[in-house]
Motif scaffolding. Structure first.
Motif, PDB file in Angstrom:
ATOM      1  N   UNK A 262      -8.660 -17.362  -7.965  1.00  0.00           N
ATOM      2  CA  UNK A 262      -8.259 -16.477  -6.849  1.00  0.00           C
ATOM      3  C   UNK A 262      -8.961 -15.174  -6.743  1.00  0.00           C
ATOM      4  N   UNK A 263      -9.383 -14.793  -5.469  1.00  0.00           N
ATOM      5  CA  UNK A 263     -10.368 -13.845  -5.328  1.00  0.00           C
ATOM      6  C   UNK A 263      -9.727 -12.516  -5.611  1.00  0.00           C
ATOM      7  N   UNK A 264      -8.368 -12.274  -5.658  1.00  0.00           N
ATOM      8  CA  UNK A 264      -7.784 -10.892  -6.189  1.00  0.00           C
ATOM      9  C   UNK A 264      -6.380 -11.364  -6.459  1.00  0.00           C
ATOM     10  N   UNK A 265      -5.962 -10.550  -7.604  1.00  0.00           N
ATOM     11  CA  UNK A 265      -4.666 -10.550  -8.034  1.00  0.00           C
ATOM     12  C   UNK A 265      -3.572  -9.896  -7.057  1.00  0.00           C
ATOM     13  N   UNK A 266      -3.999  -9.281  -6.010  1.00  0.00           N
ATOM     14  CA  UNK A 266      -3.469  -8.508  -5.115  1.00  0.00           C
ATOM     15  C   UNK A 266      -3.194  -9.764  -3.920  1.00  0.00           C
ATOM     16  N   UNK A 267      -3.715 -10.830  -3.861  1.00  0.00           N
ATOM     17  CA  UNK A 267      -3.579 -11.773  -3.015  1.00  0.00           C
ATOM     18  C   UNK A 267      -1.972 -12.218  -2.979  1.00  0.00           C
ATOM     19  N   UNK A 268      -1.361 -12.588  -1.691  1.00  0.00           N
ATOM     20  CA  UNK A 268       0.090 -12.534  -1.659  1.00  0.00           C
ATOM     21  C   UNK A 268       0.450 -14.154  -1.210  1.00  0.00           C
ATOM     22  N   UNK A 269       1.456 -14.403  -1.644  1.00  0.00           N
ATOM     23  CA  UNK A 269       1.953 -15.880  -0.980  1.00  0.00           C
ATOM     24  C   UNK A 269       3.509 -15.748  -0.750  1.00  0.00           C
ATOM     25  N   UNK A 270       3.905 -16.584   0.273  1.00  0.00           N
ATOM     26  CA  UNK A 270       5.472 -16.280   0.976  1.00  0.00           C
ATOM     27  C   UNK A 270       6.178 -16.982  -0.324  1.00  0.00           C
ATOM     28  N   UNK A 271       7.343 -16.124  -0.419  1.00  0.00           N
ATOM     29  CA  UNK A 271       8.585 -16.974  -0.986  1.00  0.00           C
ATOM     30  C   UNK A 271       9.300 -17.984  -0.258  1.00  0.00           C
ATOM     31  N   UNK A 272       9.798 -18.870  -0.524  1.00  0.00           N
ATOM     32  CA  UNK A 272      10.783 -19.736   0.207  1.00  0.00           C
ATOM     33  C   UNK A 272      12.057 -19.230   0.450  1.00  0.00           C
TER      34      UNK A 272
END
Length: 170
Positions: free
Chosen positions: A115-125
């Protein structure tokens, strides 16, 4: 405490993965020397068993990994099959669940490394326990896995001590 080894990078990713692995190890070690019957037994009023805890944390890690990857979870747990995440079924065994979890752990480590950055986010269901349109970072996910595994490692300590007096810390 997280074990430090020469193979673990001293950066943030390596440190977080080391703490995740330390808690995985605590859960795995709670099953050492037990039969399948002992691992599935309930020595207290709790519904928790060591083999059930093992399966739950393995599936929990896979769920978070698939959310982070924004891929479907191949386990596809439903409300009807949710309870199966806490007990071994259909020929599952402690070794098979350990092998499954080891595979998931390797996938998690590879994903975190890429992953490019640990700051990358993803949506919660959508879920009552998540905020509407919530997002979390990869860093948050790793810290959550430490929290989740540590909570269940404590449960595992109590169950194991109730089974045969074996204590994780001496």
């Amino acid at each position: 405490m997280a074990q430090i080894s020469p193979e673990v990078l001293g950066d943030e990713r390596g440190t977080l993965l080391a703490f995740v692995e330390a808690q995985r190890t605590a859960i795995r070690e709670s099953l050492l020397g037990l039969s399948e019957e002992q691992a599935a037994s309930r020595p207290s009023v709790s519904e928790l068993t060591l083999s059930g805890l093992l399966k739950h944390v393995a599936e929990c890690e896979l769920s978070w990994l698939r959310m982070a990857q924004q891929r479907p979870n191949e386990l596809g747990r439903t409300e009807e099959t949710w309870a199966e995440a806490f007990r071994l079924v259909d020929g599952e065994s402690v070794p098979s669940v350990l092998a499954f979890w080891n595979d998931v752990a390797e996938q998690t480590a590879a994903f975190v490394a890429e992953v490019p950055s640990l700051d990358a986010t993803f949506p919660l269901p959508p879920a009552p326990w998540f905020p509407e349109n919530g997002k979390v970072s990869i860093r948050w996910m790793l810290l959550h896995l430490v929290e989740e595994f540590a909570r269940h490692a404590g449960h595992a300590d109590i169950v194991r001590e109730s089974l045969d007096g074996t204590r994780a810390m001496g």
